[in-house]
Design an enzyme around this catalytic site. Structure first.
Site, mmCIF file in Angstrom:
data_model
loop_
_atom_site.group_PDB
_atom_site.id
_atom_site.type_symbol
_atom_site.label_atom_id
_atom_site.label_comp_id
_atom_site.label_asym_id
_atom_site.label_seq_id
_atom_site.Cartn_x
_atom_site.Cartn_y
_atom_site.Cartn_z
ATOM 1 N N ARG A 59 7.967 38.399 -2.179
ATOM 2 C CA ARG A 59 8.241 37.047 -1.690
ATOM 3 C C ARG A 59 7.451 36.757 -0.404
ATOM 4 O O ARG A 59 6.907 35.667 -0.222
ATOM 5 C CB ARG A 59 9.747 36.903 -1.444
ATOM 6 C CG ARG A 59 10.171 35.509 -1.036
ATOM 7 C CD ARG A 59 11.673 35.334 -1.181
ATOM 8 N NE ARG A 59 12.083 34.039 -0.673
ATOM 9 C CZ ARG A 59 12.841 33.866 0.406
ATOM 10 N NH1 ARG A 59 13.299 34.907 1.077
ATOM 11 N NH2 ARG A 59 13.159 32.665 0.818
ATOM 12 N N HIS A 63 4.820 33.678 0.166
ATOM 13 C CA HIS A 63 5.019 32.723 1.250
ATOM 14 C C HIS A 63 3.846 32.743 2.221
ATOM 15 O O HIS A 63 3.537 31.722 2.832
ATOM 16 C CB HIS A 63 6.341 33.000 1.971
ATOM 17 C CG HIS A 63 7.540 32.535 1.201
ATOM 18 N ND1 HIS A 63 8.647 31.960 1.797
ATOM 19 C CD2 HIS A 63 7.806 32.533 -0.125
ATOM 20 C CE1 HIS A 63 9.530 31.638 0.862
ATOM 21 N NE2 HIS A 63 9.046 31.983 -0.310
ATOM 22 N N ASP A 64 3.190 33.893 2.348
ATOM 23 C CA ASP A 64 1.991 33.959 3.184
ATOM 24 C C ASP A 64 0.862 33.157 2.543
ATOM 25 O O ASP A 64 0.245 32.304 3.187
ATOM 26 C CB ASP A 64 1.565 35.419 3.362
ATOM 27 C CG ASP A 64 0.356 35.560 4.270
ATOM 28 O OD1 ASP A 64 0.264 34.796 5.262
ATOM 29 O OD2 ASP A 64 -0.498 36.424 4.017
ATOM 30 N N VAL A 67 0.764 29.159 2.562
ATOM 31 C CA VAL A 67 0.556 28.465 3.842
ATOM 32 C C VAL A 67 -0.682 29.068 4.508
ATOM 33 O O VAL A 67 -0.692 30.243 4.851
ATOM 34 C CB VAL A 67 1.788 28.612 4.770
ATOM 35 C CG1 VAL A 67 1.554 27.876 6.089
ATOM 36 C CG2 VAL A 67 3.055 28.090 4.085
ATOM 37 N N GLY A 69 -3.365 30.097 3.243
ATOM 38 C CA GLY A 69 -3.979 31.193 2.488
ATOM 39 C C GLY A 69 -3.388 32.538 2.878
ATOM 40 O O GLY A 69 -2.521 32.633 3.740
ATOM 41 N N SER A 73 -0.402 35.154 8.279
ATOM 42 C CA SER A 73 0.193 34.282 9.309
ATOM 43 C C SER A 73 1.716 34.349 9.271
ATOM 44 O O SER A 73 2.381 34.106 10.276
ATOM 45 C CB SER A 73 -0.292 32.831 9.139
ATOM 46 O OG SER A 73 -0.084 32.381 7.821
ATOM 47 N N GLU A 85 5.693 30.731 11.451
ATOM 48 C CA GLU A 85 6.122 30.563 10.055
ATOM 49 C C GLU A 85 7.389 31.339 9.723
ATOM 50 O O GLU A 85 8.260 30.860 9.004
ATOM 51 C CB GLU A 85 5.018 31.037 9.099
ATOM 52 C CG GLU A 85 3.866 30.079 8.930
ATOM 53 C CD GLU A 85 2.731 30.705 8.122
ATOM 54 O OE1 GLU A 85 3.006 31.420 7.142
ATOM 55 O OE2 GLU A 85 1.560 30.480 8.487
ATOM 56 N N ASN A 91 11.733 30.657 5.419
ATOM 57 C CA ASN A 91 11.380 32.058 5.687
ATOM 58 C C ASN A 91 12.423 32.826 6.491
ATOM 59 O O ASN A 91 12.254 34.024 6.724
ATOM 60 C CB ASN A 91 10.030 32.123 6.429
ATOM 61 C CG ASN A 91 8.870 31.764 5.521
ATOM 62 O OD1 ASN A 91 9.003 31.786 4.301
ATOM 63 N ND2 ASN A 91 7.739 31.421 6.107
ATOM 64 N N HIS A 188 10.471 35.930 -9.819
ATOM 65 C CA HIS A 188 11.915 35.753 -9.620
ATOM 66 C C HIS A 188 12.737 36.754 -10.426
ATOM 67 O O HIS A 188 13.962 36.735 -10.355
ATOM 68 C CB HIS A 188 12.335 34.318 -9.977
ATOM 69 C CG HIS A 188 11.938 33.306 -8.953
ATOM 70 N ND1 HIS A 188 12.058 31.943 -9.153
ATOM 71 C CD2 HIS A 188 11.413 33.447 -7.716
ATOM 72 C CE1 HIS A 188 11.620 31.304 -8.080
ATOM 73 N NE2 HIS A 188 11.218 32.189 -7.202
ATOM 74 N N ASP A 248 10.716 42.826 -15.004
ATOM 75 C CA ASP A 248 10.655 42.690 -16.467
ATOM 76 C C ASP A 248 10.613 41.211 -16.832
ATOM 77 O O ASP A 248 10.473 40.354 -15.958
ATOM 78 C CB ASP A 248 11.849 43.406 -17.117
ATOM 79 C CG ASP A 248 13.197 42.907 -16.599
ATOM 80 O OD1 ASP A 248 13.262 41.750 -16.108
ATOM 81 O OD2 ASP A 248 14.197 43.651 -16.681
#
Length: 316
Positions: A59, A63-64, A67, A69, A73, A85, A91, A188, A248
Site C-alpha cells: 500500500r 500511495h508513493d 503522488v 511518481g 516522497s 504526505e 496515509n 486489496h 491470491d
C-alpha cells in the site's frame, strides 16, 4: 513455471524499453550487488514478526507512486510548517516505515550513498507480494528520491468511494490502462480496512437506500455489526478478504459475489471491460499474477525524483 518466468521476463524487457526513464534491471550490478538480498532480508524479518507488514509495504508503494511518481516522497517526515504526505488523511494508517529504514541502514553500511529509498520501496513491495504467495518479477531500478512532500497532494489518491469513471480517470492520468486498474486493485487481496473507508456503503448510502444495494445483504449485516452496532472502537474494521495475509485471486471472486469491501472494488463491475477482467482474474489466478506483475512494473516506473537520500525520512 518456466513459461511463467519467460513471460514475466518478456514483460519486463518490454516495460523497461517503453518507460524510457533510465531504469534498468542491472542498475546496481557494479555499485551494490547485494541490494536485493538485503532488502528481501529486511522484509522477511519484519514479516515474520508482524503479518501485517506485506500489505503495509504494498500500500505504501501504491500511495508513493500515485503522488509525484515513485520518488519515496511518502517516506519524508513533516518538518516545520510543511505537513508531509505521510500525514495526509489517506496515509495516516500507513505503517511499517521502519522496514524501509532497516533496509536503508544495512545498504548504507554496505554501499553508502548509492541506493535510493524509492528503489528500496519498489523492491520491498515486490518482496511483500512474493513472500505472501504471489508472483515474483524483476524490478527495474534507478529511481531517484524526491525533495518535496505535501499532505495536500494526497487528495490525488484514488479514494475507496470512487465510481468507475473516477477510477479510470485517476489511472489514465498516470498512463495506466483499465487492465492496470483491475489488476492493481487486486492488491486489496492483502490487508485490513478501518470502517471509515467503507462506512458510506452501510450507513445513509443515499436518499432511497440505507445500505448500498450492490452489497450482499448478509455481508452488509456483518459489516454493520462490526462498525455501527458495537462500541466505536478506534481500530474497528474488516479484512480486505478472508485470506488477508495470502496473495491470491479471492478478491475477484468476492466482487462477483457482491462482497467487495469498498465502493471502488464493486465499481469494477460497472463497465463491460473492467467486469470482463474481474471475471477473467476470478477464473484464473495465473492470469491475475501475470497481469499484476506487468502492471506493477508499469506503475513503479512512474518516476520523478532528484537525489539519493542518506536518510529516507529527510531530504539531503
Amino acid at each position: 513455471m518456466a513459461f511463467m518466468a519467460t513471460f514475466l521476463n518478456l514483460i519486463i524487457m518490454l516495460s523497461v524499453v517503453s518507460t524510457g526513464k533510465a531504469l534498468s534491471l542491472n542498475y546496481y550490478e557494479k555499485t551494490c550487488h547485494d541490494l536485493e538480498f538485503i532488502v528481501l532480508k529486511a522484509v522477511k524479518d519484519a514479516s515474520a514478526k508482524d503479518k501485517t507488514v506485506p500489505a503495509a509495504l504494498l500500500r505504501m508503494h501504491f500511495h508513493d507512486c500515485f503522488v509525484r511518481g515513485c520518488d519515496a516522497s511518502v517516506l519524508l517526515n513533516s518538518k516545520g510548517n510543511n505537513k508531509a504526505e505521510k500525514d495526509g488523511p489517506p496515509n495516516i494508517s500507513l505503517h511499517a516505515y521502519y522496514v524501509i529504514d532497516n533496509a536503508k541502514k544495512a545498504l548504507e553500511a554496505k554501499c553508502p550513498g548509492v541506493v535510493s529509498c524509492a528503489d528500496i520501496l519498489a523492491l520491498a513491495a515486490r518482496d511483500a507480494v512474493y513472500l505472501s504467495g504471489g508472483p515474483k518479477w524483476d524490478v527495474p531500478k534507478g529511481r531517484k528520491d524526491g525533495r518535496t512532500s505535501k499532505a495536500s497532494e494526497t487528495r490525488q489518491l484514488p479514494a475507496p468511494t470512487f465510481n468507475i469513471s473516477q477510477l479510470q480517470k485517476s489511472f489514465s492520468q498516470r498512463a495506466l490502462s483499465a487492465e492496470d486498474l483491475v489488476a492493481l486493485s487486486g492488491g486489496h487481496t492483502l490487508g485490513f480496512s478501518h470502517c471509515s473507508s467503507f462506512r458510506n456503503r452501510i450507513q445513509n448510502f443515499n436518499a432511497t437506500h440505507q445500505v448500498d444495494p450492490s452489497l450482499n445483504p448478509s455481508f452488509a449485516a456483518k459489516l454493520k455489526s462490526t462498525c455501527l452496532l458495537k462500541n466505536k472502537a478506534k481500530n474497528a474494521g474488516a479484512t480486505m478478504d478472508p485470506s488477508s495475509t495470502t496473495f491470491d485471486n479471492t478478491y475477484y471472486k468476492l466482487i462477483l459475489q457482491q462482497k467487495g469491501l469498498f465502493s471502488s472494488d464493486q465499481a469494477l463491475l460497472d463497465s463491460p471491460n473492467t467486469k470482463r477482467l474481474v471475471s477473467k482474474f476470478a477464473a484464473s489466478q495465473e492470469a491475475f499474477y501475470k497481469a499484476f506483475a506487468k502492471s506493477m512494473i508499469k506503475m513503479s516506473s512512474i518516476n520523478g525524483g532528484q537525489e539519493v537520500r542518506k536518510d529516507c525520512r529527510k531530504i539531503n
